[in-house]
Design an enzyme around this catalytic site. Structure first.
Site, mmCIF file in Angstrom:
data_model
loop_
_atom_site.group_PDB
_atom_site.id
_atom_site.type_symbol
_atom_site.label_atom_id
_atom_site.label_comp_id
_atom_site.label_asym_id
_atom_site.label_seq_id
_atom_site.Cartn_x
_atom_site.Cartn_y
_atom_site.Cartn_z
ATOM 1 N N ARG A 53 0.827 -1.217 0.000
ATOM 2 C CA ARG A 53 0.000 0.000 0.000
ATOM 3 C C ARG A 53 0.861 1.267 0.000
ATOM 4 O O ARG A 53 0.505 2.268 -0.607
ATOM 5 C CB ARG A 53 -0.884 -0.004 1.243
ATOM 6 C CG ARG A 53 -2.073 -0.921 1.081
ATOM 7 C CD ARG A 53 -3.257 -0.088 0.718
ATOM 8 N NE ARG A 53 -4.397 -0.891 0.335
ATOM 9 C CZ ARG A 53 -5.635 -0.630 0.740
ATOM 10 N NH1 ARG A 53 -5.854 0.367 1.558
ATOM 11 N NH2 ARG A 53 -6.629 -1.355 0.308
ATOM 12 N N ASP A 163 -13.898 13.247 8.025
ATOM 13 C CA ASP A 163 -13.036 12.096 7.764
ATOM 14 C C ASP A 163 -11.588 12.550 7.888
ATOM 15 O O ASP A 163 -11.287 13.746 7.878
ATOM 16 C CB ASP A 163 -13.291 11.501 6.375
ATOM 17 C CG ASP A 163 -12.893 10.038 6.278
ATOM 18 O OD1 ASP A 163 -13.766 9.156 6.367
ATOM 19 O OD2 ASP A 163 -11.671 9.767 6.138
HETATM 20 C C1 LIG Z 1 -14.918 1.950 5.506
HETATM 21 S S1 LIG Z 1 -15.110 3.702 5.558
HETATM 22 C C2 LIG Z 1 -16.770 3.868 6.191
HETATM 23 C C3 LIG Z 1 -17.585 4.931 5.491
HETATM 24 C C4 LIG Z 1 -19.041 5.052 5.948
HETATM 25 N N1 LIG Z 1 -19.117 5.438 7.333
HETATM 26 C C5 LIG Z 1 -19.804 3.785 5.683
HETATM 27 O O1 LIG Z 1 -20.111 3.053 6.632
HETATM 28 O O2 LIG Z 1 -20.103 3.470 4.534
HETATM 29 C C6 LIG Z 1 -14.114 4.124 6.990
HETATM 30 C C7 LIG Z 1 -13.686 5.575 7.008
HETATM 31 O O3 LIG Z 1 -13.186 5.887 8.308
HETATM 32 C C8 LIG Z 1 -12.128 6.806 8.155
HETATM 33 N N2 LIG Z 1 -11.277 6.796 9.365
HETATM 34 C C9 LIG Z 1 -10.516 5.773 9.834
HETATM 35 N N3 LIG Z 1 -9.866 6.165 10.934
HETATM 36 C C10 LIG Z 1 -10.220 7.446 11.184
HETATM 37 C C11 LIG Z 1 -9.865 8.397 12.179
HETATM 38 N N4 LIG Z 1 -8.993 8.109 13.159
HETATM 39 N N5 LIG Z 1 -10.424 9.633 12.100
HETATM 40 C C12 LIG Z 1 -11.301 9.934 11.116
HETATM 41 N N6 LIG Z 1 -11.670 9.078 10.144
HETATM 42 C C13 LIG Z 1 -11.128 7.847 10.173
HETATM 43 C C14 LIG Z 1 -11.398 6.318 6.916
HETATM 44 O O4 LIG Z 1 -10.614 7.360 6.334
HETATM 45 C C15 LIG Z 1 -12.563 5.871 6.018
HETATM 46 O O5 LIG Z 1 -12.960 6.876 5.132
#
Ligand SMILES: C[S@@+](CC[C@H](N)C(=O)[O-])C[C@H]1O[C@@H](n2cnc3c(N)ncnc32)[C@H](O)[C@@H]1O
Length: 293
Positions: A53, A163
């Protein structure tokens, strides 16, 4: 739906041999850094996957080895954090993912909230925490806009969408999606809320300006300070904490409880739970929690 780091291993394996190797010391540094800054616990077995990645990120930065990348993170952690998080986590999402949550909003929560708040300027706040590329907050905006219209309400209603990933937020801000990505939206809602492109925009659809009005998109690391004070009526934090370690989840859910009034709602993803982690909330539906008195 896949979760954070839900990539296929083939991608990482294919990248091995075509660039610098991630040494054990650098991998351990990255594991500690990602845990501390993003709350994501990377297992030992993710070594090759992380290497695959991050190779792209190294190339984009013009770096020839992982030691230099780690040095960059040490020098200025905040500057690279979003890019690192984007590289190692997945932003997989969809319009109306886990549709039962939207059904509850439409059939029960929105009518109740709008009934209670009749005065012009009364507030309604929903937070999409970990909003990825915007499908979740825009789907929330669709059901909110429809409810406001139906109840002829002039509420001060907003959806906060946050995000950590700069790329995901950029897509969310643009609000333009390939047609196959809007497949989860009913035909009626597509007609009402998605504007189909023509000519050079053929095959794309843009969200209606009314949805943009309702959604405020902001960068925010959930582990850092939060500028907002709440209260929120509901927080959607779905498919975000799957790879967070236990102490990080405990802290995060305690902070959510502080921003919700008694009776406020917390929505989690299909494989997430508060069981054994937090007792400020009671489970009232499929991955739907309500704050206790
Ligand atoms: C799999 S997506 C989920 C999107 C949406 N909530 C859904 O359920 O379809 C997870 C998101 O969490 C964000 N994320 C992960 N760790 C985070 C953090 N510490 N602070 C803010 N966002 C975070 C990632 O960047 C990603 O866009």
């Amino acid at each position: 739906m896949s979760a954070v780091l839900g990539m296929c291993d083939g991608e990482a394996v294919a990248a091995v041999g075509s660039g610098p190797t991630l040494g054990q010391a650098e991998f351990q540094f990255l594991r500690g850094f990602v845990l501390q800054q993003c709350g994501i616990a990377l297992g030992e077995h993710k070594h090759q996957l992380v290497q695959g990645r991050l190779l792209r990120r190294l190339r984009a930065l013009g770096l020839t080895n992982f030691a230099s990348y780690c040095e960059l993170l040490r020098r200025d952690p905040d500057a690279e954090l979003g890019e690192l998080a984007s590289a190692i986590s997945t932003n997989v999402t969809a319009f109306f993912r886990e549709a039962h949550h939207y059904d509850l909003l439409v059939s029960e929560l929105l009518p109740r909230w709008l009934q209670e708040r009749r005065r012009e300027g009364d507030r309604l706040r929903i937070w999409s925490a970990g909003c990825s590329t915007g499908e979740e907050p825009y789907a929330l905006a669709m059901v909110l806009a429809e409810a406001l219209e139906q109840h002829s309400c002039k509420l001060d209603a907003k959806i906060l969408a946050t995000d950590l990933s700069p790329q995901a937020l950029e897509t969310a801000r643009q609000g333009v999606y390939p047609l196959e990505r809007i497949a989860g939206i009913s035909a009626e809602r597509c007609r009402r809320w998605m504007l189909r492109g023509a000519g050079e925009y053929e095959g794309l659809a843009s969200v209606h300006p009314r949805l943009r009005e309702l959604v405020s998109i902001q960068p925010l690391n959930l582990l850092h300070e939060w500028p907002m004070r709440g209260p929120f009526d509901a927080i959607f934090c779905r498919n975000v904490v799957i790879y967070f370690d236990q102490p990080t989840k405990q802290r995060l859910f305690r902070r959510y409880a502080e921003l919700l009034p008694v009776g406020g709602y917390l929505f989690l993803g299909h494989s997430e739970s508060l069981h054994g982690i937090n007792d400020d909330f009671e489970l009232i539906g499929r991955t739907v929690y309500r704050k206790r008195a």
